[in-house]
Scaffold this motif. Structure first.
Motif, PDB file in Angstrom:
ATOM      1  N   LYS A   1       0.858  34.949  -9.387  1.00  0.00           N
ATOM      2  CA  LYS A   1       2.095  34.299  -9.843  1.00  0.00           C
ATOM      3  C   LYS A   1       1.832  32.925 -10.468  1.00  0.00           C
ATOM      4  O   LYS A   1       2.581  31.980 -10.238  1.00  0.00           O
ATOM      5  CB  LYS A   1       3.060  34.161  -8.662  1.00  0.00           C
ATOM      6  N   LYS A   2       0.770  32.822 -11.286  1.00  0.00           N
ATOM      7  CA  LYS A   2       0.432  31.521 -11.852  1.00  0.00           C
ATOM      8  C   LYS A   2       1.585  30.927 -12.658  1.00  0.00           C
ATOM      9  O   LYS A   2       1.916  29.751 -12.522  1.00  0.00           O
ATOM     10  CB  LYS A   2      -0.818  31.644 -12.735  1.00  0.00           C
TER      11      LYS A   2
ATOM     12  N   VAL B   1       0.948  31.833  -4.647  1.00  0.00           N
ATOM     13  CA  VAL B   1       2.105  31.009  -4.301  1.00  0.00           C
ATOM     14  C   VAL B   1       1.807  30.188  -3.055  1.00  0.00           C
ATOM     15  O   VAL B   1       2.020  28.977  -3.029  1.00  0.00           O
ATOM     16  CB  VAL B   1       3.364  31.886  -4.098  1.00  0.00           C
TER      17      VAL B   1
ATOM     18  N   ARG C   1      -0.391  27.058  -3.549  1.00  0.00           N
ATOM     19  CA  ARG C   1       0.131  26.051  -4.482  1.00  0.00           C
ATOM     20  C   ARG C   1       1.328  25.289  -3.915  1.00  0.00           C
ATOM     21  O   ARG C   1       1.801  24.341  -4.532  1.00  0.00           O
ATOM     22  CB  ARG C   1       0.523  26.717  -5.804  1.00  0.00           C
ATOM     23  N   ARG C   2       1.832  25.695  -2.746  1.00  0.00           N
ATOM     24  CA  ARG C   2       2.990  25.014  -2.182  1.00  0.00           C
ATOM     25  C   ARG C   2       2.644  23.580  -1.799  1.00  0.00           C
ATOM     26  O   ARG C   2       1.514  23.275  -1.416  1.00  0.00           O
ATOM     27  CB  ARG C   2       3.494  25.771  -0.954  1.00  0.00           C
TER      28      ARG C   2
ATOM     29  N   ALA D   1       4.813  30.482 -10.197  1.00  0.00           N
ATOM     30  CA  ALA D   1       4.621  29.787  -8.915  1.00  0.00           C
ATOM     31  C   ALA D   1       5.468  28.525  -8.801  1.00  0.00           C
ATOM     32  O   ALA D   1       6.099  28.287  -7.760  1.00  0.00           O
ATOM     33  CB  ALA D   1       3.144  29.457  -8.718  1.00  0.00           C
TER      34      ALA D   1
END
Length: 268
Positions: free
Chosen positions: A25-26, A54, A57-58, A29
C-alpha cells in the motif's frame, strides 16, 4: 478522536518495509494512516500484514498492537526480526544480488529450513522478485539502480524494524479466527486482503474468492471498528453493501508504465 484516555495514541517512529510485496500500500498508506489516526482505539490489529506497508509507516500507536498473516513465511520473518535480529544480520551479511543465488533459493522448500534460513530466503526473494510477486516469482532486472540486496543499506533498515516491533504481538491465524480472538470495543482492525480477482497472487491455499462473502458477514457483526482496502469492483460494492465507501484514485506502475486505477476504503 474519542476523549477516552484509554484510546489515546502516542507518537512512534515510522520504519520502511524491508522488501516490496505485491498489493503493498505504498501509494495509499498515507491516506490510510490518516484515517487510522482519526479513529480512537486501544488495540490496533492488522489482519493481513504482508511486509508491513501500512503498519510500519504509521506514526502513532495505541497501547496494544497485533499483526497477523496466515503466510508462514511472513509470520516467521517478523518473529525472527523481532527476536533474532543479530543472528539474522549475520546470516545475510555476505549475500549479493545474483540471478544464480535467486534461483537456488527459489528452488528450496521453505519447510525444510530453520526459521532463520527461511526468513533470510524470504527477504532475499522478495527484494529481488519482479514486482514484489509472491506466487510465480521471477528475478527482477533493472538497469537504472544498484542491486537491491545491499546489506550495507539493509542493516539499518532491519534494525529500525526490529526496534519498531518491540512489544508487538505477532500472530499466524486464519483471518476469521484472528477477528474472533481480538474483536472487542476499542479494537481497530485493518484488513488488506488480496484484490478481488487476484486471490491466487499469494499462493493457492491462502485465500479464495468465496472468503469475501464470509468476510462481509463477519464484519457486519463486529464489536470493534474496521478499515478495509480493496480494488474498486462491482462485486466488491455488492458484497460489502451497507458499509461506508471512499473512492481513491491511484496509478499502478509496471516497468515504468503508469495505469490509472481506483481502489476503495470501506469502514463501519
Amino acid at each position: 478522536m474519542e476523549s477516552n484516555p484509554h484510546l489515546i495514541l502516542e507518537p512512534v517512529q515510522p520504519a520502511q518495509p524491508l522488501a516490496p510485496y505485491i498489493g503493498g500500500k505504498k501509494q495509499l498508506a498515507r491516506r490510510l494512516i490518516r484515517l487510522i489516526n482519526e479513529i480512537g482505539h486501544q488495540t490496533y490489529a492488522e489482519v493481513f500484514v504482508g511486509m508491513g506497508g501500512v503498519f510500519l509507516r504509521r506514526d502513532q500507536r495505541p497501547k496494544c498492537e497485533v499483526i497477523n498473516d496466515w503466510s508462514e513465511d511472513v509470520s516467521t520473518f517478523f518473529r525472527v526480526i523481532q527476536h533474532h535480529y543479530i543472528a539474522f544480520l549475520d546470516m545475510i551479511r555476505f549475500q549479493i544480488t545474483s540471478r544464480a543465488g535467486f534461483e537456488k533459493l527459489l528452488a528450496l522448500e521453505p519447510a525444510s529450513l530453520t526459521d532463520l534460513q527461511r526468513s533470510a530466503r524470504f527477504l532475499y526473494l522478495q527484494r529481488l522478485a519482479f514486482g514484489g510477486k509472491v506466487a510465480g516469482r521471477n528475478f527482477g532486472v533493472a538497469t537504472d539502480r544498484p542491486g537491491r540486496f545491499d546489506v550495507t543499506k539493509l542493516a539499518p533498515m532491519i534494525e529500525a524494524v526490529h526496534e519498531r516491533l518491540a512489544g508487538v504481538i505477532i500472530e499466524r491465524l486464519p483471518w476469521s479466527d484472528f477477528l474472533s480472538r481480538y474483536d472487542r470495543p476499542g479494537t481497530l482492525f485493518y484488513l488488506d486482503p488480496p484484490y478481488y480477482g487476484s486471490e491466487g497472487d499469494y499462493g493457492r491455499t491462502l485465500f479464495d474468492r468465496g472468503q469475501f462473502e464470509l468476510m462481509a458477514d463477519r464484519l457486519r457483526g463486529l464489536r470493534g471498528r474496521f478499515i478495509l482496502s480493496l480494488n474498486d469492483h462491482p462485486d466488491v460494492r455488492r458484497i460489502f453493501a451497507g458499509f461506508d465507501f471512499r473512492e481513491e484514485e491511484l496509478t499502478y506502475t509496471i516497468s515504468g508504465a503508469g495505469t490509472a486505477a481506483r481502489e476503495v476504503i470501506i469502514t463501519n
